[in-house]
Motif scaffolding. Structure first.
Motif, PDB file in Angstrom:
ATOM      1  N   LYS A   1       0.696  -1.238   0.077  1.00 42.84           N
ATOM      2  CA  LYS A   1      -0.124  -0.031  -0.044  1.00 42.84           C
ATOM      3  C   LYS A   1       0.968   1.208  -0.048  1.00 42.84           C
ATOM      4  N   ALA A   2       2.233   1.201  -0.164  1.00 36.61           N
ATOM      5  CA  ALA A   2       3.136   2.308  -0.157  1.00 36.61           C
ATOM      6  C   ALA A   2       2.519   3.459  -1.132  1.00 36.61           C
ATOM      7  N   GLU A   3       2.589   4.502  -0.642  1.00 37.15           N
ATOM      8  CA  GLU A   3       2.266   5.731  -1.449  1.00 37.15           C
ATOM      9  C   GLU A   3       3.391   6.342  -2.501  1.00 37.15           C
ATOM     10  N   TYR A   4       4.819   6.246  -1.693  1.00 35.83           N
ATOM     11  CA  TYR A   4       5.800   6.937  -2.225  1.00 35.83           C
ATOM     12  C   TYR A   4       6.788   6.118  -3.037  1.00 35.83           C
ATOM     13  N   MET A   5       7.202   5.120  -2.498  1.00 32.37           N
ATOM     14  CA  MET A   5       8.256   4.178  -2.954  1.00 32.37           C
ATOM     15  C   MET A   5       8.136   3.388  -4.060  1.00 32.37           C
TER      16      MET A   5
END
Length: 451
Positions: A163-167
């Motif tokens: 669910k990562a937003e940036y990586m």
């Protein structure tokens, strides 16, 4: 020192150093110091928002750091200093204060408490920077990070990563990231890595047709002096991993270790004397050792002058192979979330943002502290993804060569006290070599048994 040679033994590593800062929306940065020990709970009572407690163990590189670089980078992270804050505790470099702090924090963890987030520099001995004048101090906070995973000290992060937003997880070098994973999932997020390599002007040294499938023995017996030199290696990289994942005994016998050192770690190929470019010589027990360190000698986005930067020659990059035939990388810095974290979501949010492509590419948080290397993001360093405010990238040919060399990495490891024991073997003392190997091998066995 004059350095005219195009051969270079160097280390590829990104130094992604994480220095503490804690800043409210209305106050200056507040960092834990010896004079002022505040708790996250006290800060929460004062400011009315969650406070994420971060412990950093980066003792090898803290001289000259500027406070606030972490805060400056996180200032663009939604919610920072508004919906949550940080309390960052930096472990001292060495001495009694360091021991006291480590004991205190580990006691908290045993009691089901402790920090939320760890940002650790694993090579606190200076092994990877030894050729460049850095010096080590003491054991890292986590002497055996893989054992810490097995002991369930870190939180599995697979669900967070999904669910990562940036990586961009799929852009991270898989063999490096795999070192932070066990049967429970990804628990450690590697930030930077190192591998030893020899650089040579491919045309000048006749390496246009270099075969990457060559073994150590084949390179050692080659008619090309550059390849013969590439077959020699330092102990931490030459031995490779000391144990298999999850095990507590060496992968090699004492006799095998002695053989490895005699075969590949002496660095005295005397027949390189006919190379007119090699100007500096050092003598060890009567054998000539040539020193291949042309200026400036580091892969780094600090300046275009550095090796592989714009305008560099077309290089052949030959990774230092380990005695088993593969190539070993070393993880220098990593992030992990305490399994007992009060705010695991926020702790991962910080990791997620710091590992974003943009932050790795051009934030002051990373690049004001780069010493040697390359990030875990596989595209960075190319012309399409330049580093340090778009001022540094490799030529297309050198980046292709770098990728080919990087693809040879077969394993990654965390440096710890067992690796330091290898480093401390007296490899240039031929008369005392067997005794030194025996003493250090016995120490390695003891360290692993106690891990």
């Amino acid at each position: 020192m004059k350095r005219k040679i195009a051969l270079l033994l160097t280390f590829l590593c990104l130094f992604a150093v994480l220095m503490p800062a804690c800043q409210s929306a209305v106050q200056n940065s507040s960092t834990v110091t010896d004079q002022e020990k505040v708790t996250a709970e006290q800060m929460e009572e004062k400011f009315g928002v969650p406070v994420v407690r971060v412990v950093t163990d980066l003792p090898n590189y803290d001289a000259g750091w500027k406070d606030g670089q972490l805060s400056d980078t996180l200032s663009r992270l939604p919610g920072y200093n508004k919906e949550f804050m940080l309390l960052v505790e930096t472990l001292p470099r060495e001495g009694e204060e360091r021991s006291i702090d480590i004991t205190r924090i580990k006691t908290e963890m045993m009691a089901g408490k402790g920090p939320d987030l760890f940002l650790c520099g694993q090579d606190t001995y200076g092994i990877c920077g030894a050729l460049y004048g850095t010096s080590g101090y003491t054991d890292p906070f986590f002497t055996f990070p893989e054992r810490a995973m097995e002991n369930r000290l870190f939180l599995p992060l697979d669900e967070y990563i999904e669910k990562a937003e940036y990586m961009e997880w799929d852009k991270f070098l898989p063999v490096i990231m795999e070192a932070g994973r066990n049967k429970e999932g990804q628990q450690i997020i590697p930030i930077s890595y190192t591998f030893s390599a020899l650089y040579a002007d491919r045309e000048k040294y006749g390496l246009e047709d270099f075969d990457r499938s060559m073994t150590l023995s084949e390179m050692k017996q080659s008619e090309n002096p550059a390849l013969r030199y590439a077959s020699y290696n330092s102990a931490p990289f030459m031995v490779g991993r000391i144990t298999k994942p999850g095990e507590d005994k060496p992968m090699f016998t004492e006799e095998e270790l002695l053989g490895y050192i005699r075969d590949y770690s002496m660095r005295v190929p005397g027949d390189l004397r006919d190379y007119q470019d090699l100007e500096e010589e050092k003598v060890y027990n009567g054998a000539i050792m040539r020193v291949f360190l042309p200026e400036p000698g580091l892969i780094s986005p600090i300046s275009d002058k550095f090796v592989l930067g714009k305008g560099s020659p077309a290089y052949r990059i030959i990774p230092a192979k380990n005695a088993r035939g593969g190539v070993t990388a070393v993880i220098n810095e990593f992030a992990a979330v305490n399994r007992n974290a009060r705010y695991p979501d926020l702790a991962f949010k910080i990791i997620d943002y710091l590992m974003s492509t943009k932050v790795q590419q051009d934030s002051s948080f990373y690049h004001s502290r780069v010493l040697l290397g390359m990030p875990v993001h596989m595209d960075l360093g190319s012309e399409e993804y330049p580093l340090r405010d778009k001022n540094w990238y490799m030529s297309a040919g050198n980046f292709e060569e770098f990728c080919a060399a990087r693809a040879e990495i077969t394993e990654a490891k965390f440096i710890g006290p067992a690796d330091k024991a290898l480093w401390d073997i007296e490899i240039f003392d031929q008369k005392g070599l067997e005794k030194s190997v025996h003493e250090q091998y016995t120490l390695i066995e003891m360290l692993l048994a106690e891990s």
